[in-house]
Design an enzyme around this catalytic site. Structure first.
Site, PDB file in Angstrom:
ATOM      1  N   TYR A 144     -16.316  -4.337  13.454  1.00 36.32           N
ATOM      2  CA  TYR A 144     -16.128  -3.536  14.433  1.00 36.32           C
ATOM      3  C   TYR A 144     -16.372  -4.453  15.624  1.00 36.32           C
ATOM      4  O   TYR A 144     -17.503  -4.878  15.756  1.00 36.32           O
ATOM      5  CB  TYR A 144     -16.756  -2.166  14.544  1.00 36.32           C
ATOM      6  CG  TYR A 144     -16.611  -1.413  15.562  1.00 36.32           C
ATOM      7  CD1 TYR A 144     -15.242  -0.872  16.084  1.00 36.32           C
ATOM      8  CD2 TYR A 144     -17.517  -1.256  16.739  1.00 36.32           C
ATOM      9  CE1 TYR A 144     -15.089  -0.133  17.237  1.00 36.32           C
ATOM     10  CE2 TYR A 144     -17.268  -0.357  17.612  1.00 36.32           C
ATOM     11  CZ  TYR A 144     -16.310   0.136  17.842  1.00 36.32           C
ATOM     12  OH  TYR A 144     -15.819   0.916  19.129  1.00 36.32           O
ATOM     13  N   ASP A 238     -19.920 -11.994  16.782  1.00 42.67           N
ATOM     14  CA  ASP A 238     -20.346 -10.790  17.616  1.00 42.67           C
ATOM     15  C   ASP A 238     -21.738 -10.464  17.107  1.00 42.67           C
ATOM     16  O   ASP A 238     -21.756  -9.703  16.031  1.00 42.67           O
ATOM     17  CB  ASP A 238     -19.115  -9.825  17.242  1.00 42.67           C
ATOM     18  CG  ASP A 238     -19.370  -8.452  18.189  1.00 42.67           C
ATOM     19  OD1 ASP A 238     -20.398  -8.419  18.713  1.00 42.67           O
ATOM     20  OD2 ASP A 238     -18.688  -7.479  17.746  1.00 42.67           O
ATOM     21  N   LYS A 266     -26.278  -3.727  22.775  1.00 43.74           N
ATOM     22  CA  LYS A 266     -27.349  -3.021  22.231  1.00 43.74           C
ATOM     23  C   LYS A 266     -28.926  -3.173  22.524  1.00 43.74           C
ATOM     24  O   LYS A 266     -28.914  -3.090  23.803  1.00 43.74           O
ATOM     25  CB  LYS A 266     -27.094  -2.753  20.615  1.00 43.74           C
ATOM     26  CG  LYS A 266     -25.936  -2.308  20.374  1.00 43.74           C
ATOM     27  CD  LYS A 266     -25.513  -1.753  19.008  1.00 43.74           C
ATOM     28  CE  LYS A 266     -24.146  -1.020  18.966  1.00 43.74           C
ATOM     29  NZ  LYS A 266     -23.067  -1.406  18.535  1.00 43.74           N
TER      30      LYS A 266
END
Ligand SMILES: *Cc1c(COP(=O)(O)O)cnc(C)c1O
Length: 430
Positions: A144, A238, A266
């Site tokens: 994702y 990523d 995050k």
């Protein structure tokens, strides 16, 4: 356990917010029941609006590596807020955070801050396309990378060809530039390269956390890197989740592989909305205002968010490798405990750990890719989730997510969770 207030709040929220939530996973769809509305956090714990207390392994889906209400981060945020919420002009704290991060990664000379992981990845892909002057990209099924158009793609007629939109609203004309490969399968990647000589970048979660925890094989990543070099294609790691989670230098540090571009999110914002992408100067200097590739943001590098991020990264640097050993030892204690409890009750559980990240699948086979993950027993997971919740343990509400350890956890908390899980495995088996 009473959850009347959450049930009522959810009904009311659904009147004015689609599905009652601002991000779909929060709706508890895959485990059933009502999402808990949260009143506040306290260290390792969440407290819902009915006053129930849970040990929190979600931590806002990763950012809160120091748990809730860390005093240092709180202090940094309050001090920054008192000086003004946003200026839309450069501030010192942006360069300071940029320096800390670029110092950690030898392949990153410059970094730009944005406001979410989605935005970081979207910008990184534009940068890769602009830099290479190519249009196509390769992603891996099960990884994702946020919800931007060209990444909401599923395999069309077959793997290694152009993808089709995985959501209405995404034009086929955009997804036709995205090729899909199978995680940990170098042959499927080679096929993608055979099908297009116009590939700007390959994007991967080097330690995948969004199909459950599925780390890449080292050999696979090395071959991936070699293939990218041979095809003059940029490699994007990523690390929105794995960065500062799997290790201080993320997956990049663990594997010792240097991607061309790294995306962050995050933990880098310490709980505030922050994303970032970085690369060597030659690539980053292609961005406007120095270069021709456009990228911008009104609230990018917001001083409150940057202060929270800087306080977090400073604390992680202080803790160093020792801190990550401690995370890993707690995560291993938990995953070993869960595995043992499951085994005693004849339940097959696959577990894995990387730094402060842990994952478990109700699956009798090792999980190496998304197809494998999909073979997990999601019904059993849903029951497990619900029964653990009733015992004050808040795991992510889907089989295909990763769990997180924070500094506020300790051995006795973990042992308490294992004891509760033992009891629940017994009930699942019965
Ligand atoms: C969470 C995540 C994103 C998206 O970040 P948002 O802040 O939710 O937009 C992108 N990539 C990975 C690997 C993620 O885990």
């Amino acid at each position: 356990m009473k959850t009347n207030n959450s049930i009522k709040a959810f009904q009311e929220a659904k009147e004015v917010i689609p599905g009652g939530v601002d991000s779909p996973v929060r709706a508890f769809k895959s485990v059933g029941g009502t999402p808990l509305f949260i009143d506040k956090g306290e260290g390792a714990y969440l407290i819902d609006i009915d006053g129930n207390r849970y040990i929190d392994f979600v931590q806002s889906w990763g950012p809160l590596i120091f748990g809730h209400c860390d005093p240092d981060i709180e202090e940094a945020v309050i001090a920054a807020a008192k000086k003004g919420l946003s200026f839309g002009a450069p501030t010192l704290v942006e360069s300071e955070l940029a320096k800390k991060v670029t110092d950690l990664f030898p392949n990153i000379d410059k970094i730009r801050f944005v406001s979410s992981g989605t935005e970081a990845v979207m910008s990184a892909i534009r940068l890769a396309r602009g830099y290479t002057n190519k249009d196509d990209i390769i992603k891996f099924v099960g990884c994702y990378h946020g919800h931007s158009d060209s990444l909401l793609v599923e395999a069309g007629s077959g793997m290694a060809t152009f993808g089709t939109p995985s959501s209405p609203g995404v034009p086929f004309d955009l997804t036709k530039h995205t090729l899909l490969a199978k995680y940990n399968d170098i042959d499927s990647l080679k096929k993608c390269f055979e099908n297009s000589d116009n590939i700007a970048c390959v994007i991967i979660e080097p330690i995948a956390g969004n199909m459950g925890l599925v780390p890449a094989d080292e050999k696979f990543l090395q071959e991936l890197k070699t293939l990218c070099e041979a095809n003059k294609t940029l490699l994007i790691f990523d690390e929105v989740m794995s960065g500062f989670r799997a290790g201080l230098r993320g997956a990049s540090g663990i594997y010792g592989i240097e991607a061309d571009i790294i995306t962050f999110g995050k933990v880098i914002g310490g709980g505030m909305p922050v994303g970032a992408f970085g690369a060597r100067a030659e690539i980053m200097d292609m961005l406007s205002p120095d270069g021709p590739i456009y990228q911008a943001g009104t609230l990018s590098g917001n001083p409150i968010a940057m202060s929270a991020g800087l306080a977090s990264i400073n604390k992680l640097l202080e803790g160093g490798e020792e801190l990550y050993s401690r995370f890993e030892s707690l995560a291993n204690r938990l995953s070993d405990g869960l595995k043992e409890g499951a085994k005693k009750n004849n339940i097959s559980l696959q577990t894995d750990v990387r730094g402060s990240m842990f994952g478990f699948f109700f699956n009798d086979q090792l999980v190496k890719n998304f197809d494998d993950a999909l073979k997990s027993d999601t019904k059993m997971f849903a029951k497990f989730h619900q029964l653990m919740l009733q015992r004050g343990v808040y795991f992510a509400c889907s089989q295909f997510e990763t769990g997180f350890i924070s500094t506020t956890m300790n051995e006795s908390m973990i042992d308490e969770v294992i004891t509760k899980a033992d009891e629940v495995f017994g009930l699942l088996n019965g």
